[in-house]
Design a protein around this motif. Sequence first.
Motif, PDB file in Angstrom:
ATOM      1  N   ASP A  27       0.825  -1.215   0.000  1.00  0.00           N
ATOM      2  CA  ASP A  27       0.000   0.000   0.000  1.00  0.00           C
ATOM      3  C   ASP A  27       0.858   1.263   0.000  1.00  0.00           C
ATOM      4  O   ASP A  27       0.521   2.241  -0.669  1.00  0.00           O
ATOM      5  CB  ASP A  27      -0.952   0.000   1.195  1.00  0.00           C
ATOM      6  N   GLU A  28       1.975   1.252   0.728  1.00  0.00           N
ATOM      7  CA  GLU A  28       2.871   2.418   0.727  1.00  0.00           C
ATOM      8  C   GLU A  28       3.495   2.624  -0.651  1.00  0.00           C
ATOM      9  O   GLU A  28       3.569   3.758  -1.144  1.00  0.00           O
ATOM     10  CB  GLU A  28       3.977   2.239   1.771  1.00  0.00           C
ATOM     11  N   LEU A  29       3.932   1.544  -1.266  1.00  0.00           N
ATOM     12  CA  LEU A  29       4.535   1.644  -2.594  1.00  0.00           C
ATOM     13  C   LEU A  29       3.511   2.108  -3.628  1.00  0.00           C
ATOM     14  O   LEU A  29       3.819   2.924  -4.494  1.00  0.00           O
ATOM     15  CB  LEU A  29       5.158   0.312  -3.006  1.00  0.00           C
ATOM     16  N   ARG A  30       2.295   1.581  -3.530  1.00  0.00           N
ATOM     17  CA  ARG A  30       1.236   2.005  -4.451  1.00  0.00           C
ATOM     18  C   ARG A  30       0.960   3.492  -4.283  1.00  0.00           C
ATOM     19  O   ARG A  30       0.820   4.227  -5.256  1.00  0.00           O
ATOM     20  CB  ARG A  30      -0.027   1.178  -4.226  1.00  0.00           C
ATOM     21  N   LYS A  31       0.892   3.957  -3.035  1.00  0.00           N
ATOM     22  CA  LYS A  31       0.643   5.372  -2.758  1.00  0.00           C
ATOM     23  C   LYS A  31       1.784   6.233  -3.318  1.00  0.00           C
ATOM     24  O   LYS A  31       1.541   7.274  -3.938  1.00  0.00           O
ATOM     25  CB  LYS A  31       0.496   5.591  -1.254  1.00  0.00           C
ATOM     26  N   GLN A  32       3.021   5.809  -3.118  1.00  0.00           N
ATOM     27  CA  GLN A  32       4.167   6.557  -3.643  1.00  0.00           C
ATOM     28  C   GLN A  32       4.157   6.616  -5.164  1.00  0.00           C
ATOM     29  O   GLN A  32       4.456   7.645  -5.755  1.00  0.00           O
ATOM     30  CB  GLN A  32       5.479   5.947  -3.147  1.00  0.00           C
TER      31      GLN A  32
END
Length: 192
Positions: A27-32
């Motif tokens: 989820d963090e990578l997708r958001k970034q």
Amino acid sequence: VQVGISFVGAEGAGRNLEAEAAGRSFDELRKQAREAWERQLSRIGLEGASDREATIFYTALYHALLHPNVFSDANGQYMGMDNQFHKLAKGQQAQYANYSGWDSYRSQTQLMAMVEPKVTSDVVTSMLNGYDQTGLLPKWASNNGESYVMVGDPAAGIIADAYAFGARSFDTDKALAALQHEATAPNNDRPG
């Protein structure tokens, strides 16, 4: 599952994974990734466009900025057009690959140079690296290989337009010498 990719080797893939994803959730990578693309796409604003027109425009802009893509590892290594390992040139942020000269010299290069002049300069530097390694400017490069698809030399238009539209962080003397050589010496880019 997290996957690292490298065209240099398995160790490079591990370093790339560590540099790009270490300690971050999906989820963090997708958001970034979403934030990075939103920053990129917001460089061009629209006024008076319908939602449908804006979707079409930004989808096309997204596609135009996907390739060429980064080909070098996080540590600056990359597989050259001569099938040897190389390091990025001083000031170069990334080695780029996978560009179709004939599909990009008419309008994509100019757009890239206006939206991302440093990236476009690195693309030209990548082409010049290929020239140093093979004696020819790439014209339809796939990864670190040349396909020689189409007749002619789109590099001249790509390099000149990159400069004309704002990409200035590449060795212009080297570029001119490469273009002059390609225009005056028999070669596979300009056969016959």
